[in-house]
Scaffold this motif. Structure first.
Motif, PDB file in Angstrom:
ATOM      1  N   LYS A   2       0.829  -1.197   0.000  1.00  0.00           N
ATOM      2  CA  LYS A   2       0.000   0.000   0.000  1.00  0.00           C
ATOM      3  C   LYS A   2       0.868   1.254   0.000  1.00  0.00           C
ATOM      4  N   ARG A   3       0.305   2.337  -0.486  1.00  0.00           N
ATOM      5  CA  ARG A   3       1.035   3.606  -0.596  1.00  0.00           C
ATOM      6  C   ARG A   3       1.512   4.101   0.772  1.00  0.00           C
ATOM      7  N   GLU A   4       0.660   3.971   1.796  1.00  0.00           N
ATOM      8  CA  GLU A   4       1.033   4.413   3.130  1.00  0.00           C
ATOM      9  C   GLU A   4       2.201   3.595   3.682  1.00  0.00           C
ATOM     10  N   ASP A   5       2.186   2.287   3.405  1.00  0.00           N
ATOM     11  CA  ASP A   5       3.266   1.431   3.863  1.00  0.00           C
ATOM     12  C   ASP A   5       4.589   1.830   3.218  1.00  0.00           C
ATOM     13  N   LEU A   6       4.539   2.262   1.984  1.00  0.00           N
ATOM     14  CA  LEU A   6       5.751   2.723   1.300  1.00  0.00           C
ATOM     15  C   LEU A   6       6.301   3.976   1.966  1.00  0.00           C
ATOM     16  N   LYS A   7       5.411   4.858   2.418  1.00  0.00           N
ATOM     17  CA  LYS A   7       5.858   6.064   3.135  1.00  0.00           C
ATOM     18  C   LYS A   7       6.610   5.694   4.403  1.00  0.00           C
ATOM     19  N   LEU A   8       6.068   4.741   5.153  1.00  0.00           N
ATOM     20  CA  LEU A   8       6.718   4.307   6.388  1.00  0.00           C
ATOM     21  C   LEU A   8       8.084   3.694   6.102  1.00  0.00           C
ATOM     22  N   LYS A   9       8.140   2.852   5.084  1.00  0.00           N
ATOM     23  CA  LYS A   9       9.390   2.180   4.751  1.00  0.00           C
ATOM     24  C   LYS A   9      10.441   3.177   4.276  1.00  0.00           C
ATOM     25  N   ARG A  10      10.037   4.101   3.413  1.00  0.00           N
ATOM     26  CA  ARG A  10      10.976   5.088   2.882  1.00  0.00           C
ATOM     27  C   ARG A  10      11.495   6.010   3.981  1.00  0.00           C
ATOM     28  N   ALA A  11      10.633   6.369   4.931  1.00  0.00           N
ATOM     29  CA  ALA A  11      11.044   7.239   6.028  1.00  0.00           C
ATOM     30  C   ALA A  11      11.867   6.480   7.063  1.00  0.00           C
ATOM     31  N   GLY A  12      11.712   5.172   7.108  1.00  0.00           N
ATOM     32  CA  GLY A  12      12.471   4.365   8.067  1.00  0.00           C
ATOM     33  C   GLY A  12      11.926   4.410   9.475  1.00  0.00           C
ATOM     34  N   VAL A  13      10.625   4.664   9.615  1.00  0.00           N
ATOM     35  CA  VAL A  13      10.010   4.703  10.943  1.00  0.00           C
ATOM     36  C   VAL A  13       9.204   3.432  11.183  1.00  0.00           C
ATOM     37  N   SER A  14       8.937   3.131  12.450  1.00  0.00           N
ATOM     38  CA  SER A  14       8.271   1.879  12.784  1.00  0.00           C
ATOM     39  C   SER A  14       6.752   1.952  12.661  1.00  0.00           C
ATOM     40  N   GLY A  15       6.197   3.150  12.621  1.00  0.00           N
ATOM     41  CA  GLY A  15       4.751   3.283  12.516  1.00  0.00           C
ATOM     42  C   GLY A  15       4.353   4.739  12.395  1.00  0.00           C
ATOM     43  N   TYR A  16       3.064   4.973  12.255  1.00  0.00           N
ATOM     44  CA  TYR A  16       2.549   6.328  12.148  1.00  0.00           C
ATOM     45  C   TYR A  16       2.717   7.063  13.472  1.00  0.00           C
ATOM     46  N   ASN A  17       2.979   8.349  13.393  1.00  0.00           N
ATOM     47  CA  ASN A  17       3.096   9.231  14.552  1.00  0.00           C
ATOM     48  C   ASN A  17       4.189   8.788  15.521  1.00  0.00           C
ATOM     49  N   LYS A  18       5.259   8.203  14.985  1.00  0.00           N
ATOM     50  CA  LYS A  18       6.420   7.813  15.795  1.00  0.00           C
ATOM     51  C   LYS A  18       7.650   8.497  15.223  1.00  0.00           C
ATOM     52  N   ALA A  19       8.109   9.523  15.904  1.00  0.00           N
ATOM     53  CA  ALA A  19       9.252  10.302  15.421  1.00  0.00           C
ATOM     54  C   ALA A  19      10.542   9.513  15.569  1.00  0.00           C
ATOM     55  N   LYS A  20      11.474   9.788  14.668  1.00  0.00           N
ATOM     56  CA  LYS A  20      12.760   9.108  14.682  1.00  0.00           C
ATOM     57  C   LYS A  20      13.858  10.116  14.352  1.00  0.00           C
ATOM     58  N   ARG A  21      14.996   9.997  15.019  1.00  0.00           N
ATOM     59  CA  ARG A  21      16.139  10.858  14.709  1.00  0.00           C
ATOM     60  C   ARG A  21      16.713  10.474  13.355  1.00  0.00           C
ATOM     61  N   THR A  22      17.226  11.483  12.640  1.00  0.00           N
ATOM     62  CA  THR A  22      17.867  11.250  11.349  1.00  0.00           C
ATOM     63  C   THR A  22      19.258  11.875  11.378  1.00  0.00           C
ATOM     64  N   PRO A  23      20.227  11.197  11.998  1.00  0.00           N
ATOM     65  CA  PRO A  23      21.553  11.792  12.155  1.00  0.00           C
ATOM     66  C   PRO A  23      22.294  12.011  10.844  1.00  0.00           C
ATOM     67  N   ASN A  24      21.928  11.278   9.781  1.00  0.00           N
ATOM     68  CA  ASN A  24      22.633  11.430   8.515  1.00  0.00           C
ATOM     69  C   ASN A  24      21.958  12.386   7.541  1.00  0.00           C
ATOM     70  N   HIS A  25      20.817  12.962   7.914  1.00  0.00           N
ATOM     71  CA  HIS A  25      20.157  13.926   7.038  1.00  0.00           C
ATOM     72  C   HIS A  25      20.935  15.235   7.089  1.00  0.00           C
ATOM     73  N   PRO A  26      21.132  15.908   5.945  1.00  0.00           N
ATOM     74  CA  PRO A  26      21.968  17.115   5.944  1.00  0.00           C
ATOM     75  C   PRO A  26      21.402  18.302   6.722  1.00  0.00           C
ATOM     76  N   THR A  27      20.073  18.443   6.807  1.00  0.00           N
ATOM     77  CA  THR A  27      19.525  19.641   7.438  1.00  0.00           C
ATOM     78  C   THR A  27      18.547  19.380   8.575  1.00  0.00           C
TER      79      THR A  27
END
Length: 94
Positions: A2-27
């Motif tokens: 599903k499209r929503e599942d692709l968003k979760l996978k691409r973002a690398g988060v475990s679920g909706y409304n769960k924030a995750k640090r992104t130490p390798n993102h440039p900004t």
């Protein structure tokens, strides 16, 4: 998949409304896939490397600057920054 599942996978988060640090993102320092009702949105927030939430006064100034955007709710970056980076429990100096 599903499209929503692709968003979760691409973002690398475990679920909706769960924030995750992104130490390798440039900004941006965090990412979350926010979901409210049937709407989903990928939100990147927080300045990479910024010294945030060092004191109670600094937290209050953030809330004064961004109060209108925080009030928009969980579909805004300011709401997530307020919740994850600026919570009173994460204040550096007591």
């Amino acid at each position: 998949m599903k499209r929503e599942d692709l968003k979760l996978k691409r973002a690398g988060v475990s679920g909706y409304n769960k924030a995750k640090r992104t130490p390798n993102h440039p900004t941006k320092s965090h990412v979350v896939v926010a979901k409210e009702g049937s709407k989903t949105k990928l939100i990147r927030f927080g300045e990479q490397g910024a010294k945030t939430n060092q004191s109670k006064e600094q937290r209050e100034r953030f809330k004064n600057r961004h109060g209108r955007n925080i009030a928009r709710g969980r579909m805004s970056a300011a709401w997530w920054a307020n919740k994850t980076k600026w919570s009173p429990s994460k204040t550096k100096n007591a």
